[in-house]
Design a protein around this motif. Structure first.
Motif: not given
Length: 276
Positions: A170-181
């Motif tokens: 609702n407020a918006g924002g940047t996520s925490s990091n995701i590590n993709l393998s």
């Protein structure tokens, strides 16, 4: 027999059963803020002459890469120019990995883009973004959460709420990091694919599926926004306004040498005889 068994097992360890080999490693530290990633000969990123779809993977000013989803449209690919082979005379498996996060607009969850891809890993049998046969593994916006797409059943899976990723939709924002393998494994005929993404609060391992890519094919790895059928910009499709990427790597697991396989067999035989 016990001493012989210890010697055999020690020899296997000394030979080294398939430690990872670095094929590509790029942390983008040399990419200046606003500089196009495609300026490097190591990368081929999407461009379309006469449109805004050029050089949208840019230095983010913090040693990573940013993609502006408010401009980018579907299938925004980027391929590293170093080829690798899974199966045949190449590697038994190859892992493509990177870290990324996403920025979600405010205003709630998308009404039309539920379960639509917004970013993930890419392979192609050609080094150019526009040609060849490609496969992707993408993370999708599931409305109130993120999940992933796979090319076969169950097609969409996984569930991690945006709030668990540190984002209030609702407020918006940047996520925490995701590590993709994304792990590509030779099954003897074709290449199987399975992904693990590690995120705030846990991890998820995808369903494994057969890509249909013949073993021994020279491949090129990278990343992509994947495909969706909403139309317009990717922001319009997913309510994700940008992607930040870092620490791209491709690592191969060598096919064990025949001597190592033979020694493992000897070790197993020693165990069998001892138990008798």
């Amino acid at each position: 027999m016990k001493n012989n068994l210890i010697i055999a097992l020690s020899t296997v360890a000394a030979v080294g059963v398939a430690e990872g080999v670095s094929i590509v490693s790029d942390n983008f530290d040399g990419l200046a803020a606003g500089a196009a990633m495609d300026a490097s000969a190591d990368w081929n990123a999407k461009w379309t002459t006469g449109t805004t779809q050029q050089n949208l993977y840019k230095g983010d000013g913090s040693g990573g890469v940013n993609l502006d989803m408010s401009v980018a449209e579907v299938n925004y690919h980027a391929l590293n120019q170093t080829g690798f082979v899974v199966g045949g005379t190449g590697f038994s498996s190859v892992t493509i990995s990177f870290d990324f996060n996403y920025t979600h607009n405010g205003g709630g969850n998308p009404a039309t883009g539920v379960n639509k891809a917004f970013f993930g890993a890419l392979i192609s049998d050609q080094p150019q973004w526009w040609s060849g046969s490609s496969n992707t593994f993408t993370i999708a916006n599931r409305g109130g959460a993120i999940g992933n797409n796979v090319s076969g059943a169950p097609f969409i899976e996984g569930w991690a709420t945006h709030s668990s990723m540190g984002v209030d939709p609702n407020a918006g924002g940047t996520s925490s990091n995701i590590n993709l393998s994304w792990v590509l494994t030779d099954n003897g005929t074709t290449i199987d694919a399975q992904a693990i993404y590690v995120r705030a609060g846990g991890s998820f391992t995808s369903t494994s599926w057969d890509t249909g890519v013949p073993s021994g094919t020279t491949l090129y790895g990278g990343f992509s926004t994947g495909w969706n059928d909403i139309g317009g910009t990717l922001e319009n499709a997913t309510n994700i306004s940008s992607i930040n990427l870092d620490n791209f790597a491709i690592t191969g697991a060598p096919i064990p040498e025949p001597s190592a396989v033979f020694l493992v067999g000897l070790a197993g035989l020693g165990i069998f005889r001892r138990r008798r």
